[in-house]
Design a protein around this motif. Structure first.
Motif, PDB file in Angstrom:
ATOM      1  N   VAL A 123       0.841  -1.196   0.000  1.00 27.58           N
ATOM      2  CA  VAL A 123       0.000   0.000   0.000  1.00 27.58           C
ATOM      3  C   VAL A 123       0.877   1.247   0.000  1.00 27.58           C
ATOM      4  O   VAL A 123       0.627   2.199  -0.741  1.00 27.58           O
ATOM      5  N   SER A 124       1.953   1.241   0.807  1.00 27.40           N
ATOM      6  CA  SER A 124       2.862   2.390   0.858  1.00 27.40           C
ATOM      7  C   SER A 124       3.444   2.708  -0.512  1.00 27.40           C
ATOM      8  O   SER A 124       3.530   3.873  -0.912  1.00 27.40           O
ATOM      9  N   VAL A 125       3.831   1.687  -1.238  1.00 25.81           N
ATOM     10  CA  VAL A 125       4.401   1.872  -2.576  1.00 25.81           C
ATOM     11  C   VAL A 125       3.334   2.444  -3.524  1.00 25.81           C
ATOM     12  O   VAL A 125       3.591   3.380  -4.286  1.00 25.81           O
ATOM     13  N   MET A 126       2.145   1.871  -3.470  1.00 27.64           N
ATOM     14  CA  MET A 126       1.057   2.344  -4.322  1.00 27.64           C
ATOM     15  C   MET A 126       0.692   3.788  -3.974  1.00 27.64           C
ATOM     16  O   MET A 126       0.514   4.628  -4.864  1.00 27.64           O
ATOM     17  N   VAL A 127       0.583   4.111  -2.697  1.00 29.32           N
ATOM     18  CA  VAL A 127       0.249   5.464  -2.258  1.00 29.32           C
ATOM     19  C   VAL A 127       1.319   6.447  -2.744  1.00 29.32           C
ATOM     20  O   VAL A 127       0.994   7.538  -3.218  1.00 29.32           O
ATOM     21  N   GLN A 128       2.583   6.058  -2.686  1.00 29.13           N
ATOM     22  CA  GLN A 128       3.645   6.948  -3.144  1.00 29.13           C
ATOM     23  C   GLN A 128       3.528   7.221  -4.647  1.00 29.13           C
ATOM     24  O   GLN A 128       3.725   8.349  -5.094  1.00 29.13           O
ATOM     25  N   ARG A 129       3.178   6.194  -5.424  1.00 34.73           N
ATOM     26  CA  ARG A 129       2.981   6.405  -6.863  1.00 34.73           C
ATOM     27  C   ARG A 129       1.844   7.401  -7.100  1.00 34.73           C
ATOM     28  O   ARG A 129       1.949   8.282  -7.960  1.00 34.73           O
ATOM     29  N   LEU A 130       0.753   7.277  -6.334  1.00 34.76           N
ATOM     30  CA  LEU A 130      -0.379   8.196  -6.489  1.00 34.76           C
ATOM     31  C   LEU A 130      -0.023   9.601  -5.998  1.00 34.76           C
ATOM     32  O   LEU A 130      -0.493  10.592  -6.562  1.00 34.76           O
ATOM     33  N   LYS A 131       0.824   9.706  -4.983  1.00 34.85           N
ATOM     34  CA  LYS A 131       1.301  11.016  -4.528  1.00 34.85           C
ATOM     35  C   LYS A 131       2.173  11.658  -5.608  1.00 34.85           C
ATOM     36  O   LYS A 131       2.051  12.856  -5.880  1.00 34.85           O
ATOM     37  N   ASP A 132       3.047  10.864  -6.215  1.00 33.02           N
ATOM     38  CA  ASP A 132       3.938  11.389  -7.258  1.00 33.02           C
ATOM     39  C   ASP A 132       3.153  11.959  -8.438  1.00 33.02           C
ATOM     40  O   ASP A 132       3.634  12.854  -9.133  1.00 33.02           O
ATOM     41  N   ARG A 133       1.963  11.445  -8.670  1.00 36.40           N
ATOM     42  CA  ARG A 133       1.123  11.919  -9.774  1.00 36.40           C
ATOM     43  C   ARG A 133       0.108  12.974  -9.330  1.00 36.40           C
ATOM     44  O   ARG A 133      -0.740  13.392 -10.110  1.00 36.40           O
TER      45      ARG A 133
END
Length: 192
Positions: free
Chosen positions: A40-50
């Protein structure tokens, strides 16, 4: 955006629309079908980056500037038919598109049919920028002798007046005072 991230974002958008907050990371894992909170942390970071997600100063998950953005997927003909296009279009935020100055923006519900020729129907919501300068020919919300109305701003040899977009209604001239409350910058309606 990656197809899987798009599905994760949609589930987060639906959850947020229903509850007004995001679940915990373990709750997100269950919501989107990930097995661990580190995934989830990895996925959340990808969504934050976008720009879809951000964190508040107290480190809570919050909607980012692109969270409510939608893709204009294609055009659709109103006078005929056309084959759909599989190419995704631009990503837009409805708020950013329609609201330039949030502190000066109000939404007002239209009542009546004097502006149907301008495409404003009873029940539509107009987006109004308070105090914005208005030019002749623009749609305004005006205070006429202490009563509000939405009309075109018009001018002739006798001065400024308000013009409806329905021939069943006469132009409106103020007896005492005509004040422009704001400029109509957009409108929307919901069909159900």
């Amino acid at each position: 955006m990656l197809n899987q991230d798009s599905r994760y974002l949609q589930k987060l958008q639906e959850y947020y629309a229903k509850h007004g907050v995001f679940p915990s990371f373990s709750g997100i894992a269950g919501l989107v079908g990930l097995r661990t909170t580190s995934a989830v942390s990895v996925m959340v970071q990808r969504l934050k980056d976008r720009g879809f997600l951000t964190s508040t100063p107290d480190r809570r998950l919050a909607p980012g500037p692109n969270f409510s953005s939608r893709v204009i997927a294609d055009t659709v003909l109103a006078g005929g038919t056309a084959s759909p296009n599989d190419v995704l279009g631009e990503l837009i935020s409805i708020d950013r598109l329609l609201i330039d100055q949030p502190s000066r923006t109000v939404l007002l519900k239209v009542k009546g049919d004097s502006m149907i020729g301008a495409g404003l129907l009873a029940g539509d919501v107009v987006i109004v920028t308070k105090g914005a300068p208005a030019n002749v020919g623009e749609i305004v919300v005006a205070l006429v002798d202490n009563e509000f109305t939405v009309k075109y701003l018009a001018r002739d040899n006798d001065g400024f007046f308000l013009k409806p977009a329905n021939d069943s209604y006469p132009p409106i001239r103020a007896c005492e005072q005509l004040e422009i409350f704001g400029l109509v910058v957009g409108s929307f309606r919901k069909y159900f």
